[in-house]
Design a protein around this motif. Structure first.
Motif, PDB file in Angstrom:
ATOM      1  N   ASP A  98       0.847  -1.191   0.000  1.00 31.21           N
ATOM      2  CA  ASP A  98       0.000   0.000   0.000  1.00 31.21           C
ATOM      3  C   ASP A  98       0.882   1.241   0.000  1.00 31.21           C
ATOM      4  OD1 ASP A  98      -2.514  -1.360   0.254  1.00 31.21           O
ATOM      5  OD2 ASP A  98      -2.100  -1.647   2.387  1.00 31.21           O
ATOM      6  N   ILE A  99       0.363   2.317  -0.552  1.00 37.01           N
ATOM      7  CA  ILE A  99       1.115   3.572  -0.566  1.00 37.01           C
ATOM      8  C   ILE A  99       1.052   4.222   0.821  1.00 37.01           C
ATOM      9  CG2 ILE A  99      -0.795   5.028  -1.357  1.00 37.01           C
ATOM     10  CD1 ILE A  99       1.383   6.389  -3.193  1.00 37.01           C
ATOM     11  N   ILE A 100       2.181   4.749   1.244  1.00 35.46           N
ATOM     12  CA  ILE A 100       2.264   5.415   2.548  1.00 35.46           C
ATOM     13  C   ILE A 100       1.698   6.822   2.414  1.00 35.46           C
ATOM     14  CG2 ILE A 100       3.840   6.347   4.298  1.00 35.46           C
ATOM     15  CD1 ILE A 100       5.683   3.941   3.695  1.00 35.46           C
ATOM     16  N   ILE A 101       0.745   7.148   3.297  1.00 35.44           N
ATOM     17  CA  ILE A 101       0.124   8.469   3.291  1.00 35.44           C
ATOM     18  C   ILE A 101       0.784   9.383   4.317  1.00 35.44           C
ATOM     19  CG2 ILE A 101      -2.038   9.748   3.581  1.00 35.44           C
ATOM     20  CD1 ILE A 101      -2.004   7.859   1.144  1.00 35.44           C
ATOM     21  N   THR A 102       1.098   8.860   5.491  1.00 39.16           N
ATOM     22  CA  THR A 102       1.691   9.698   6.532  1.00 39.16           C
ATOM     23  C   THR A 102       2.614   8.875   7.428  1.00 39.16           C
ATOM     24  OG1 THR A 102       1.201  11.341   8.252  1.00 39.16           O
ATOM     25  CG2 THR A 102      -0.246   9.465   8.129  1.00 39.16           C
ATOM     26  N   VAL A 103       3.672   9.538   7.925  1.00 39.13           N
ATOM     27  CA  VAL A 103       4.602   8.958   8.898  1.00 39.13           C
ATOM     28  C   VAL A 103       4.672   9.922  10.065  1.00 39.13           C
ATOM     29  CG1 VAL A 103       6.954   8.157   9.327  1.00 39.13           C
ATOM     30  CG2 VAL A 103       5.953   7.890   7.043  1.00 39.13           C
ATOM     31  N   LYS A 104       4.266   9.444  11.240  1.00 37.29           N
ATOM     32  CA  LYS A 104       4.207  10.284  12.435  1.00 37.29           C
ATOM     33  C   LYS A 104       5.197   9.774  13.471  1.00 37.29           C
ATOM     34  CE  LYS A 104       1.067  10.040  15.746  1.00 37.29           C
ATOM     35  NZ  LYS A 104      -0.204   9.946  16.441  1.00 37.29           N
ATOM     36  N   GLU A 105       5.886  10.687  14.128  1.00 35.23           N
ATOM     37  CA  GLU A 105       6.852  10.339  15.170  1.00 35.23           C
ATOM     38  C   GLU A 105       6.210  10.515  16.542  1.00 35.23           C
ATOM     39  OE1 GLU A 105      11.340  11.704  16.556  1.00 35.23           O
ATOM     40  OE2 GLU A 105      10.510  12.436  14.687  1.00 35.23           O
ATOM     41  N   ASP A 106       6.391   9.516  17.413  1.00 35.28           N
ATOM     42  CA  ASP A 106       5.846   9.562  18.771  1.00 35.28           C
ATOM     43  C   ASP A 106       6.987   9.582  19.783  1.00 35.28           C
ATOM     44  OD1 ASP A 106       3.138   9.445  17.984  1.00 35.28           O
ATOM     45  OD2 ASP A 106       3.251   7.272  17.789  1.00 35.28           O
ATOM     46  N   ASP A 107       6.918  10.502  20.740  1.00 36.80           N
ATOM     47  CA  ASP A 107       7.935  10.645  21.779  1.00 36.80           C
ATOM     48  C   ASP A 107       7.855   9.482  22.760  1.00 36.80           C
ATOM     49  OD1 ASP A 107       9.851  11.680  23.536  1.00 36.80           O
ATOM     50  OD2 ASP A 107       8.344  12.863  24.608  1.00 36.80           O
ATOM     51  N   PRO A 115      12.337   7.435  19.771  1.00 38.47           N
ATOM     52  CA  PRO A 115      10.978   7.657  19.245  1.00 38.47           C
ATOM     53  C   PRO A 115      10.425   6.428  18.536  1.00 38.47           C
ATOM     54  CG  PRO A 115      12.447   9.436  18.598  1.00 38.47           C
ATOM     55  CD  PRO A 115      13.293   8.369  19.215  1.00 38.47           C
ATOM     56  N   ASP A 116       9.128   6.289  18.584  1.00 35.77           N
ATOM     57  CA  ASP A 116       8.409   5.303  17.777  1.00 35.77           C
ATOM     58  C   ASP A 116       7.794   6.035  16.589  1.00 35.77           C
ATOM     59  OD1 ASP A 116       8.986   3.193  19.423  1.00 35.77           O
ATOM     60  OD2 ASP A 116       6.973   2.958  20.222  1.00 35.77           O
ATOM     61  N   TYR A 117       7.477   5.270  15.557  1.00 34.19           N
ATOM     62  CA  TYR A 117       6.889   5.848  14.365  1.00 34.19           C
ATOM     63  C   TYR A 117       5.606   5.103  14.028  1.00 34.19           C
ATOM     64  CZ  TYR A 117      11.343   8.151  13.930  1.00 34.19           C
ATOM     65  OH  TYR A 117      12.444   8.913  14.173  1.00 34.19           O
ATOM     66  N   GLU A 118       4.648   5.864  13.537  1.00 38.17           N
ATOM     67  CA  GLU A 118       3.357   5.331  13.106  1.00 38.17           C
ATOM     68  C   GLU A 118       3.253   5.600  11.612  1.00 38.17           C
ATOM     69  OE1 GLU A 118      -0.815   7.184  13.902  1.00 38.17           O
ATOM     70  OE2 GLU A 118      -0.173   6.095  15.704  1.00 38.17           O
ATOM     71  N   ILE A 119       3.187   4.555  10.834  1.00 36.13           N
ATOM     72  CA  ILE A 119       3.099   4.661   9.368  1.00 36.13           C
ATOM     73  C   ILE A 119       1.691   4.271   8.965  1.00 36.13           C
ATOM     74  CG2 ILE A 119       3.996   3.819   7.166  1.00 36.13           C
ATOM     75  CD1 ILE A 119       6.583   3.047   8.752  1.00 36.13           C
ATOM     76  N   ARG A 120       1.003   5.170   8.282  1.00 37.16           N
ATOM     77  CA  ARG A 120      -0.381   4.908   7.869  1.00 37.16           C
ATOM     78  C   ARG A 120      -0.483   4.842   6.340  1.00 37.16           C
ATOM     79  NH1 ARG A 120      -4.603   5.546  11.619  1.00 37.16           N
ATOM     80  NH2 ARG A 120      -3.807   6.092  13.690  1.00 37.16           N
ATOM     81  N   THR A 121      -1.283   3.881   5.896  1.00 38.47           N
ATOM     82  CA  THR A 121      -1.546   3.746   4.458  1.00 38.47           C
ATOM     83  C   THR A 121      -3.011   4.045   4.193  1.00 38.47           C
ATOM     84  OG1 THR A 121      -2.119   1.392   4.582  1.00 38.47           O
ATOM     85  CG2 THR A 121       0.190   1.940   4.255  1.00 38.47           C
TER      86      THR A 121
END
Length: 121
Positions: A98-107, A115-121
């Protein structure tokens, strides 16, 4: 890899970088796919991307952006991601990515972790 990630990020995902193309009908050129340690969940929630546009997310991947404790390239919007090890397939569309729409960094500094990262498709 942090203690939290060590027990929770037990799945693999394959990232397919887009090195050029994809706009205005250009041919898309993919870089070498690489693996990340992660966990994922299917989702159908409405969220906003980095520009504020709403979209319905398909999958959410949680990761420290590491493979066997080694840092990997941070994916970008427009890259592709597939569940599991699909590195034997060079075309992400054939691999079911799937195409990646957003990558968010979590403290995670509260836990003394990276940091952890949340990758959303």
């Amino acid at each position: 890899m942090s203690a939290t990630a060590n027990w929770s990020y037990t799945a693999l995902a394959t990232i397919y970088p887009v090195t050029r193309g994809g706009r205005y009908g250009d041919e898309v050129i993919y870089g070498t796919p690489y693996l990340i340690d992660c966990t994922w969940q299917s989702s159908n929630e409405v969220v906003k991307d980095d520009t504020g546009k709403e979209f319905v997310t398909n999958n959410v991947f949680y990761t420290e952006l590491k493979r066997n404790g080694v840092d990997v390239q941070r994916p970008e919007r427009g890259f592709y991601i597939a569940k599991g090890d699909t590195t034997s397939q060079s075309d992400p569309r054939v691999a079911g990515a799937d195409i990646i729409i957003t990558v968010k960094e979590d403290d995670m500094s509260f836990f003394g972790e990276e940091p952890d990262y949340e990758i959303r498709t």
